[in-house]
Design an enzyme around this catalytic site. Structure first.
Site, PDB file in Angstrom:
ATOM      1  N   CYS A 281      -6.216   5.328   7.563  1.00  0.00           N
ATOM      2  CA  CYS A 281      -6.626   3.959   7.872  1.00  0.00           C
ATOM      3  C   CYS A 281      -7.660   3.916   8.976  1.00  0.00           C
ATOM      4  CB  CYS A 281      -5.415   3.122   8.277  1.00  0.00           C
ATOM      5  SG  CYS A 281      -4.593   3.742   9.757  1.00  0.00           S
TER       6      CYS A 281
ATOM      7  N   CYS B 218       0.811  -1.221   0.000  1.00  0.00           N
ATOM      8  CA  CYS B 218       0.000   0.000   0.000  1.00  0.00           C
ATOM      9  C   CYS B 218       0.842   1.268   0.000  1.00  0.00           C
ATOM     10  CB  CYS B 218      -0.932   0.003   1.203  1.00  0.00           C
ATOM     11  SG  CYS B 218      -2.128  -1.347   1.194  1.00  0.00           S
TER      12      CYS B 218
END
Length: 234
Positions: free
Chosen positions: A229, A204
Site C-alpha cells: 500500500c 481487499c
C-alpha cells in the site's frame, strides 16, 4: 542517521532477539518512538513485547473505515488485556468523500492507480499524522512475508517519512510468531484461524488457498510485485 550508523546498528543486532532490539530503541527514543500496529499476528506479538518493557509506550493503529468487524473487536480485547489504549487514527472524511464521489465506493478494483489512491487517503495520510513528533517507528515486517519484503533489515531508514524504522521480527519465521502467541496467550484476530494469514481492509482481503503465498489474499486481483500500500516502500 547516516547509512554507516544504520549499518552498525544492524551489525549490533544481527543475532539479537526482538525484546533486546525493542528495549534498546524504547530507551533511546523514549516518547519519540511508537509501534504502528495493523493488529496482525506480528503486531500483536510486538504489542505484548513492547508493553512488557514499557507499559507507557506508544502504540497506534489506523482505522481505514473498511476493516473487518473482527479487527475492531481485537482492538477492544487488546486494550482490556494489556490495560492500555491504542491510539486510533482515522482518514480525513473530506478526502474519502471526494474520492468516493468521483470514483465510486469500490474504486480500488478498477486499477492499481485507484487502489493506491484509496490506500493513500485511508492509510498513508493518517500515518503521516501519526508520525508527527516521532523520530522512529516500530513495525512487524518479516523477510519471508512476501517477494516485496525479502531484503528488509532490523534497522532501516524510511525515506518516505524521513524517520527511522525498526523491524524487530525481521528474521522471525511464521512459526516463530505463532509459537510465541500460543506460549504467551496473546489475543489475535480469529480470521487467522480461517486461512487469513494477512488481514487488511475487508474488501481487499480474502482467505488464501492451500499452497498460496501468505500474502496472496491481500489485493488478490493484483500481481505479487504490486502488493504494497506504500506504508513499507523504501
Amino acid at each position: 542517521m547516516t547509512r554507516e550508523e544504520i549499518s552498525e546498528l544492524n551489525k549490533k543486532f544481527l543475532n539479537a532477539g526482538p525484546i533486546e532490539v525493542i528495549s534498546y530503541f524504547l530507551e533511546k527514543y523514549d516518547d519519540k518512538i511508537a509501534l504502528a500496529s495493523s493488529l496482525g499476528a506480528e503486531d500483536q506479538v510486538l504489542t505484548q513485547m513492547i508493553l512488557s518493557v514499557n507499559n507507557n509506550a506508544r502504540i497506534f493503529t489506523l482505522d481505514t473505515g473498511r476493516l473487518f468487524p473482527e479487527t475492531y473487536d481485537l482492538i477492544d480485547r487488546t486494550n482490556k488485556r494489556y490495560k492500555t489504549k491504542l491510539e486510533v487514527y482515522f482518514p480525513k472524511s473530506e478526502n474519502v468523500q471526494k474520492m468516493v464521489v468521483q470514483k465510486g465506493i469500490n474504486l480500488f478494483y478498477d486499477s492499481i492507480e485507484n487502489r493506491k489512491e484509496c490506500c493513500y487517503n485511508r492509510k498513508l495520510e493518517p500515518l503521516k499524522r501519526a508520525f508527527e513528533g516521532l523520530d522512529a517507528w516500530i513495525c512487524g515486517l518479516r523477510a519471508d512475508q512476501s517477494v516485496t519484503r525479502t531484503d528488509i533489515q532490523i534497522v532501516e531508514w524510511d525515506e518516505n517519512n524521513n524517520i527511522l524504522k525498526i523491524n524487530p521480527l525481521a528474521n522471525w519465521s511464521e512459526k516463530d510468531v505463532w509459537d510465541y502467541i500460543k506460549e504467551n496467550g496473546i489475543p489475535y484476530n480469529p480470521l487467522h484461524d480461517k486461512d487469513f494469514p494477512s488481514i487488511g481492509c475487508q474488501p481487499c482481503t480474502r482467505a488464501v488457498l492451500e499452497g498460496e503465498d501468505i500474502r496472496a489474499g491481500r489485493w488478490y486481483w493484483e500481481n505479487p510485485d504490486t502488493k504494497e500500500c506504500g506504508l513499507h516502500k523504501k
